[in-house]
Design a protein around this motif. Sequence first.
Motif, short mmCIF file in Angstrom:
data_model
loop_
_atom_site.label_atom_id
_atom_site.label_comp_id
_atom_site.label_asym_id
_atom_site.label_seq_id
_atom_site.Cartn_x
_atom_site.Cartn_y
_atom_site.Cartn_z
N ASP A 184 5.79 111.25 -40.48
CA ASP A 184 6.14 112.50 -41.18
C ASP A 184 5.47 113.70 -40.54
O ASP A 184 4.29 113.63 -40.17
CB ASP A 184 5.66 112.43 -42.65
N SER A 224 3.42 106.91 -55.94
CA SER A 224 2.02 107.26 -55.70
C SER A 224 1.60 108.62 -56.25
O SER A 224 0.42 108.91 -56.35
CB SER A 224 1.74 107.23 -54.19
N GLY A 236 0.68 108.26 -43.72
CA GLY A 236 1.40 109.29 -42.97
C GLY A 236 0.49 110.37 -42.44
O GLY A 236 -0.10 110.23 -41.36
N ARG A 237 0.36 111.45 -43.22
CA ARG A 237 -0.30 112.66 -42.71
C ARG A 237 -1.72 112.43 -42.22
O ARG A 237 -2.16 113.11 -41.29
CB ARG A 237 -0.27 113.74 -43.80
P1 XMP Z 1 1.16 110.41 -46.77
O1 XMP Z 1 1.18 111.57 -45.82
O2 XMP Z 1 0.86 110.83 -48.18
O3 XMP Z 1 2.68 109.89 -46.71
O4 XMP Z 1 0.30 109.28 -46.30
C1 XMP Z 1 3.20 108.88 -47.50
C2 XMP Z 1 4.62 108.63 -47.15
O5 XMP Z 1 5.14 107.69 -48.06
C3 XMP Z 1 6.09 108.34 -48.92
N1 XMP Z 1 5.72 107.95 -50.25
C4 XMP Z 1 6.36 107.03 -50.95
N2 XMP Z 1 7.43 106.30 -50.64
N3 XMP Z 1 7.24 105.27 -52.75
C5 XMP Z 1 7.86 105.42 -51.56
O6 XMP Z 1 8.84 104.71 -51.31
C6 XMP Z 1 6.17 105.98 -53.12
O7 XMP Z 1 5.59 105.83 -54.18
C7 XMP Z 1 5.71 106.91 -52.16
N4 XMP Z 1 4.66 107.74 -52.16
C8 XMP Z 1 4.69 108.35 -50.96
C9 XMP Z 1 5.98 109.82 -48.70
O8 XMP Z 1 7.21 110.47 -48.90
C10 XMP Z 1 5.55 109.84 -47.26
O9 XMP Z 1 6.66 109.63 -46.40
#
Ligand code: XMP
Length: 256
Positions: free
Chosen positions: A23, A144, A232-233
Amino acid sequence: MSFRERVAEAAEERESNIVLALDFPYEKPENRQTLYKRAENIIDIVNPYVCAVKFNHHLILPLGIFNGVQKLLEKAHEKELPTIMDCKVNDIGSTNHVIAEYYYEAGFDALIANPFVGWEEGLKPVFEAAKNRNKGVILLAYMSHKGAGEGYGQIVVDAKSGHRTPQYIVFARKALEWGADGVVVGATYPEKIKEVYNVLAGKIPIYSPGVGVQGGEIESALKAGASYLIVGRAITLSENPAETAKRIRDIALSVK
Ligand code: XMP
């Protein structure tokens, strides 16, 4: 080899249970052409420390699925990393079917889908498309972010048992019934991971996003039962993504 087996094999070979979320922040039109190179570079330098790559709309929208993203999928596959599209499929069945066919055809190995839409004329066509192509489907159980409880945490009357049950437990049961290849529970809610883990009884791996920027902790998520951490970030925006990915991988490895 099934999607689950491919992720497990990559995890074993690299001794990593980290799924890279590829991302990047929003870019204005004049800077968008840099996104492909940045994504390619992250795959190049981070691939030794992760077991899969998860894409989101961050790249699909600016690069296009059959243009830039398909080349990035090939790049991930060259490195023997399975790929996941985090599209949270969430529509009527006929639309879901079209969405799934395009993503699988482009080369994605699994899609994330939202069980809120149900089975008949909901996610059944997605599971069928996956089966026909030997691909995977991962279901959301508890997201999350802070507001996750407003939907996934509601107490509902389970249609089968008639008992009052948290929504995410109903979704974990559906994951077993529907034959999902993974279940997502946020690392920010380790107690929910544990409850879902108890329902899944080790039959389906838990993918847990939310480590790092969202405040989730590696150790508590893994100890509660997560098999894979989605990050991700914390990696993509790091000054040294390879070093950060390795450090996160090493911390996860040290958790017993
Ligand atoms: P970060 O930057 O927060 O990115 O480490 C997390 C990535 O995961 C996605 N994300 C989720 N995807 N269920 C999902 O299917 C979730 O509960 C969830 N929480 C975060 C978020 O969009 C990013 O791509």
